[in-house]
Write an enzyme that holds these catalytic residues in place. Structure first.
Site, PDB file in Angstrom:
ATOM      1  N   SER A  27       0.781  -1.262   0.126  1.00 22.56           N
ATOM      2  CA  SER A  27       0.005   0.028  -0.024  1.00 22.56           C
ATOM      3  C   SER A  27       1.107   1.274   0.295  1.00 22.56           C
ATOM      4  O   SER A  27       1.766   1.348  -0.900  1.00 22.56           O
ATOM      5  CB  SER A  27      -1.041  -0.275   1.226  1.00 22.56           C
ATOM      6  OG  SER A  27      -2.076   0.899   0.909  1.00 22.56           O
ATOM      7  N   ASP A  42      -6.090  -3.640  -2.147  1.00 22.66           N
ATOM      8  CA  ASP A  42      -5.096  -3.175  -1.234  1.00 22.66           C
ATOM      9  C   ASP A  42      -4.436  -4.343  -0.634  1.00 22.66           C
ATOM     10  O   ASP A  42      -5.004  -5.423  -0.224  1.00 22.66           O
ATOM     11  CB  ASP A  42      -5.806  -2.461  -0.359  1.00 22.66           C
ATOM     12  CG  ASP A  42      -4.534  -1.813   0.762  1.00 22.66           C
ATOM     13  OD1 ASP A  42      -3.783  -2.241   1.180  1.00 22.66           O
ATOM     14  OD2 ASP A  42      -4.825  -0.609   1.176  1.00 22.66           O
TER      15      ASP A  42
END
Length: 281
Positions: A43, A158
């Site tokens: 991320s 993610d």
């Protein structure tokens, strides 16, 4: 002691704005004369890692980081219906492309690994080749906020959903490195204020989930009796920066986050030196 020839693997977690803390960690490494041999990022960790691996100049990264604000990524054209997610992510992708060009993993100055979550089958997807921009875009795609990235039959979001601190990639490679530094930004969660926005709430709830998930993965590592896991643990330093007072949307706290990263790294220096001063096993 000269650590320049030591093979150091750096694993940096997600945390949205909190991920700017990684710049302070990288500064600490440079002050010790250490250049990462590989960076594994998730991320926001993937984004900072991508910038550093493309151009390991912290002054340049600082300048670029000042340009990023989550609300800058929003415009009427960026909004979708809730079937795909709230935000298209085109502006973010365009901004990232301006920062690191359309670089490939093979063109980076430092090896980089980025993970995303494939929600089509619930597995970790690991990027080690191809487009760096695509990999970062996938790894930061928070469900419900950003439109997922499609790659063939894969639907990528993610990376933090399954592993926000992707050290698992390195455990089978434990013998190849002298030191593993893991930077976990989800050890402390922040109380949500009453005047929160929808984005604040989503990121806050995600942070709570990621805190538990990272600890679960670390517990699994602790109980792993394999030779690789034992060797990995003997070379591992876990850094938990004290950033509980800063939210995941406070990109304006760049300077404070960098200082907190440097402070956390200073505390870890004795452990880092102890491991690096050992003869390689």
């Amino acid at each position: 002691m000269d650590y320049s020839k030591k093979k150091v693997a750096l694993v940096i977690s997600g945390g949205s704005a909190r991920g700017l803390c990684h710049i302070g960690i990288l500064k600490g490494l440079e002050e010790m004369g250490i250049k990462p041999s590989i960076i594994v990022g998730t991320s926001m960790g993937a984004m900072i890692g991508a910038m550093y691996c493309w151009n390991p100049d912290l002054k340049w990264i600082y300048t670029q980081a000042k340009k990023y604000r989550i609300y800058d990524m929003l415009s009427p054209k960026e909004f979708l219906d809730l079937k795909e997610g709230l935000i298209r992510g085109n502006r973010f992708e365009s901004r990232l492309r301006q920062t690191i060009n359309d670089s490939k993993f093979s063109e980076l100055k430092i090896p980089l690994v980025i993970n995303a979550t494939d929600i089509s089958d619930g597995t970790i997807y690991t990027f080690t080749e191809g487009s760096v921009v695509e990999a970062v875009r996938a790894s930061v795609s928070i469900p419900f906020l950003f439109k997922p990235v499609t790659k063939g039959k894969r639907i990528l979001v993610d990376g933090g959903l399954l592993s926000n601190l992707y050290f698992q990639y390195l455990v089978p490679r434990a013998k190849d490195y002298d030191l593993f530094i893991l930077v976990n930004l989800n050890n402390a969660t922040r109380r949500l204020k009453l005047d929160f926005s929808v984005i604040d709430q989503v990121l806050h709830d995600l942070a709570i989930m990621l805190k538990n998930q990272v600890q679960l993965n670390l517990n699994v590592l602790e109980k792993d009796t394999s030779r690789n896991a034992q060797l990995f643990r003997s070379k591992m330093v876990l850094i938990n920066p004290d950033i509980g007072g800063i939210s995941s949307t406070q990109f304006d706290k760049l300077d404070e986050l960098i200082l907190l990263g440097r402070k956390a790294f200073r505390k870890a220096r004795p452990s880092i030196r102890r491991i690096l001063n050992k003869k390689r096993r």
